[in-house]
Each structure stands twice: as C-alpha cells, then as structure tokens.
Design an enzyme around this catalytic site. Structure first.
Site, PDB file in Angstrom:
ATOM      1  N   HIS A 235      30.272   9.046  57.297  1.00  0.00           N
ATOM      2  CA  HIS A 235      29.949   8.231  56.124  1.00  0.00           C
ATOM      3  C   HIS A 235      29.577   6.816  56.547  1.00  0.00           C
ATOM      4  O   HIS A 235      30.388   6.092  57.117  1.00  0.00           O
ATOM      5  CB  HIS A 235      31.157   8.207  55.190  1.00  0.00           C
ATOM      6  CG  HIS A 235      30.885   7.554  53.878  1.00  0.00           C
ATOM      7  ND1 HIS A 235      31.852   6.851  53.184  1.00  0.00           N
ATOM      8  CD2 HIS A 235      29.755   7.491  53.120  1.00  0.00           C
ATOM      9  CE1 HIS A 235      31.333   6.403  52.061  1.00  0.00           C
ATOM     10  NE2 HIS A 235      30.070   6.770  52.000  1.00  0.00           N
TER      11      HIS A 235
ATOM     12  N   ASP B 290      23.558   5.236  52.691  1.00  0.00           N
ATOM     13  CA  ASP B 290      23.053   4.671  51.448  1.00  0.00           C
ATOM     14  C   ASP B 290      21.789   3.880  51.761  1.00  0.00           C
ATOM     15  O   ASP B 290      21.667   3.300  52.852  1.00  0.00           O
ATOM     16  CB  ASP B 290      24.087   3.733  50.814  1.00  0.00           C
ATOM     17  CG  ASP B 290      25.407   4.420  50.559  1.00  0.00           C
ATOM     18  OD1 ASP B 290      25.387   5.534  50.001  1.00  0.00           O
ATOM     19  OD2 ASP B 290      26.454   3.852  50.920  1.00  0.00           O
TER      20      ASP B 290
ATOM     21  N   HIS C 190      24.851  -0.289  51.769  1.00  0.00           N
ATOM     22  CA  HIS C 190      25.604   0.236  50.629  1.00  0.00           C
ATOM     23  C   HIS C 190      25.632  -0.711  49.436  1.00  0.00           C
ATOM     24  O   HIS C 190      25.226  -0.359  48.340  1.00  0.00           O
ATOM     25  CB  HIS C 190      27.032   0.563  51.045  1.00  0.00           C
ATOM     26  CG  HIS C 190      27.932   0.912  49.894  1.00  0.00           C
ATOM     27  ND1 HIS C 190      27.844   2.121  49.230  1.00  0.00           N
ATOM     28  CD2 HIS C 190      28.919   0.208  49.275  1.00  0.00           C
ATOM     29  CE1 HIS C 190      28.745   2.159  48.266  1.00  0.00           C
ATOM     30  NE2 HIS C 190      29.406   1.010  48.259  1.00  0.00           N
TER      31      HIS C 190
END
Length: 302
Positions: A47, A76, A89
């Site tokens: 992540h 992201d 992000h």
C-alpha cells in the site's frame, strides 16, 4: 383466518413465486478474466509502497517492497496544475512533505522540489529519510521502473473537481501510450470515476468496484436475490467491514468468486486474520506492512 392473515400469506406466496421464477430465468454472468488479475497464489500489494516501512509513494518504499518479492503496489494518483499524473495520496502536501497547499495548485516541477520523506518516522521516532532526496513520482516514472509488477491504481480526485473531471481520460491515454493495459487495474471510491475511465478503456483494463457497487453486491447477496446481480467490476478491494456491513464473510467471498471476481482486503495485518480470510476465499491483501504479510503468505502457500 382473518383478512390480514390471508393478505400476508398471499403476499408471501407471491414473493416466493417471484423469487422462484427469477431463479429459473436469471443466470449470473461471471466477469471475463483479466490478464492483470491472473495470479495462481495469494497476492500481496504494498500500500503506497509499504507506508509503514518507508515514506509512502517514494522510490525507497517501492524498491524496499519490490525486494521482498511482492506482486505489486496499490497506489493513489492525483493531477497537478500542469496536468501531470503524480503518485500521491493526500489532496494537501503538508502531511508527507515540507511543502504546503494542494497538489493541483503546483506544477510537477514544483513538486519535484519537495522532500517527500520529510514527515516519515521509524519505530524509534527518527526521520531516517528526511533530506535524503526522496521526491514525488509521476505515474509514468513508476510504471517504467516496475514494468514486471502489478499496479493497482486508485483515482483520488473527486469527479466534481476540475482535476477529477480530467483524470479518467488523462489516465487512459497514458496507459495506452505505455502499453500497460494488462499490467494495471483501476479503481476509486467514486463509482462515477470508474465508469468515466471505462468509457475510454472499454474493458481493456481491469476495473474495481466503487463504494456503491460494493454495497449493491452485498445487498444482493444478503437478500437471496444474488442470482440477479450482474457485476460491473473485475475485482474488489475492500476492508473486512464497510460501515455496518461485514464484508469478510466466507459466503460473500464465495458469492463473488463464483462471478470470477477476486477480492483483495485492506487494513488486515494480523497473521490469524489473514489466514482466516485466505481460507474463506480472499485473493490477497493490500498492506502497509509488506514484510510481515509476505511472511504470512509464504507460510500459507508452503
């Protein structure tokens, strides 16, 4: 027998008849498999590169995780002032860099001057990456650095913003230009963004389920009318619980797996929870802690 009882029985019988008729006629259509999602073993996706082990979305985080043998990254993306897609992000820069303001207020060249490791602290409370040259990456840079890994791309900009309105077409053009349609997957919490992207991609890229699609699938599963559900997504990236909905149920995963939809869970870090979900049918994990989750997956696979 009273009139109300007769009416209730009639309505109930009609409901059962409707369910039986729909069950006989409607046949769920499994999603056609996508090359990017074709894994034989459980998948580990770091992540934001593995944000607990190095500054998120930086080269050092991606390289450390890649060295572990992970299958890919969950990242992201946002759009800059000069319409460059960057791997980032937060809408604002303050939490992870030494700059301030919104991503969309800066050009990519301006953002390259930011110290992307500025706020990262290790378990001892130190800042080992502050001032070491970690910078914000463009999506193109990341894709070119790791052409052999699977990249799960999350569209962060809201469709109601200017940058969000541009992102689906910008992203598709970049993926097509680089020829990485079979190496990536695209998702967002905004179902509208996924739909917009797929208008350009035309199912040539694996797409995920937004929040509304997840709730729709869960409602179909729990209502016993799951045979009427025809999925719009190729995969699910979900927490074990979404609000009051427990998504980590074995039955729900089997329901999705029968539709050829792999399920990747996020926010699951404990070994016991990982194994429980794998036994229930999970296809893998999006993790902040790639080192420990890789160890769990290797033990499970052995």
């Amino acid at each position: 027998m009273g009139r109300k009882t007769k009416v209730a029985l009639t309505v109930g019988a009609a409901g059962v008849a409707a369910w039986a008729a729909s069950k006989a006629v409607a046949k769920p259509i499994p999603r056609k498999g996508k090359i990017a999602l074709d894994f034989k073993k459980p998948v580990v996706l770091a992540h934001r590169g593995g944000l607990s082990e190095a500054p998120e979305h930086t080269s050092v985080a991606f390289s450390k995780s890649a060295a572990l043998g992970i299958h890919g990254f969950a990242i992201d993306i946002r759009l800059t002032k000069d319409e460059e897609i960057v791997v980032f992000h937060d809408e604002y820069l303050e939490r992870t860099t030494d700059l301030s303001g919104r991503i969309s207020d800066h050009t990519f060249n301006d953002l390259k001057k930011a110290d992307a490791g500025y706020h990262f602290t290790d378990v001892a409370g130190h800042h080992p990456y502050r001032g070491t040259g970690e910078t914000i990456l463009s999506l193109q840079e990341l894709l070119e650095l790791y052409p052999h890994l699977f990249i799960l791309i999350n569209l962060k900009d809201s469709p109601d913003t200017y940058e969000g309105s541009l992102m689906p077409s910008k992203l598709w053009r970049l993926l097509e230009e680089l020829g990485v349609e079979d190496c990536v997957a695209v998702t967002s919490i905004y179902d509208e963004q996924i739909d917009r992207f797929n208008l350009y991609a035309q199912n040539r890229v694996a797409i995920g389920a937004g929040d509304s699609e997840v709730k729709k699938a869960y409602a179909s599963y729990t209502s016993k009318f799951g045979h009427l559900y025809n999925p719009k997504a190729d995969f699910y990236r979900i927490p074990a619980k979404l609000g009051v909905f427990p998504l980590g149920l074995e039955g729900f995963m089997q329901f999705l797996n029968q539709l050829n939809i792999p399920v990747y869970f996020e926010g699951i870090e404990e070994k016991e929870s990982c194994i429980k979900l794998l036994n229930a049918g999970a296809s893998g994990f999006v993790t902040d802690h790639p080192t420990s989750i890789m160890e769990t997956i290797q033990e499970y696979s052995d």
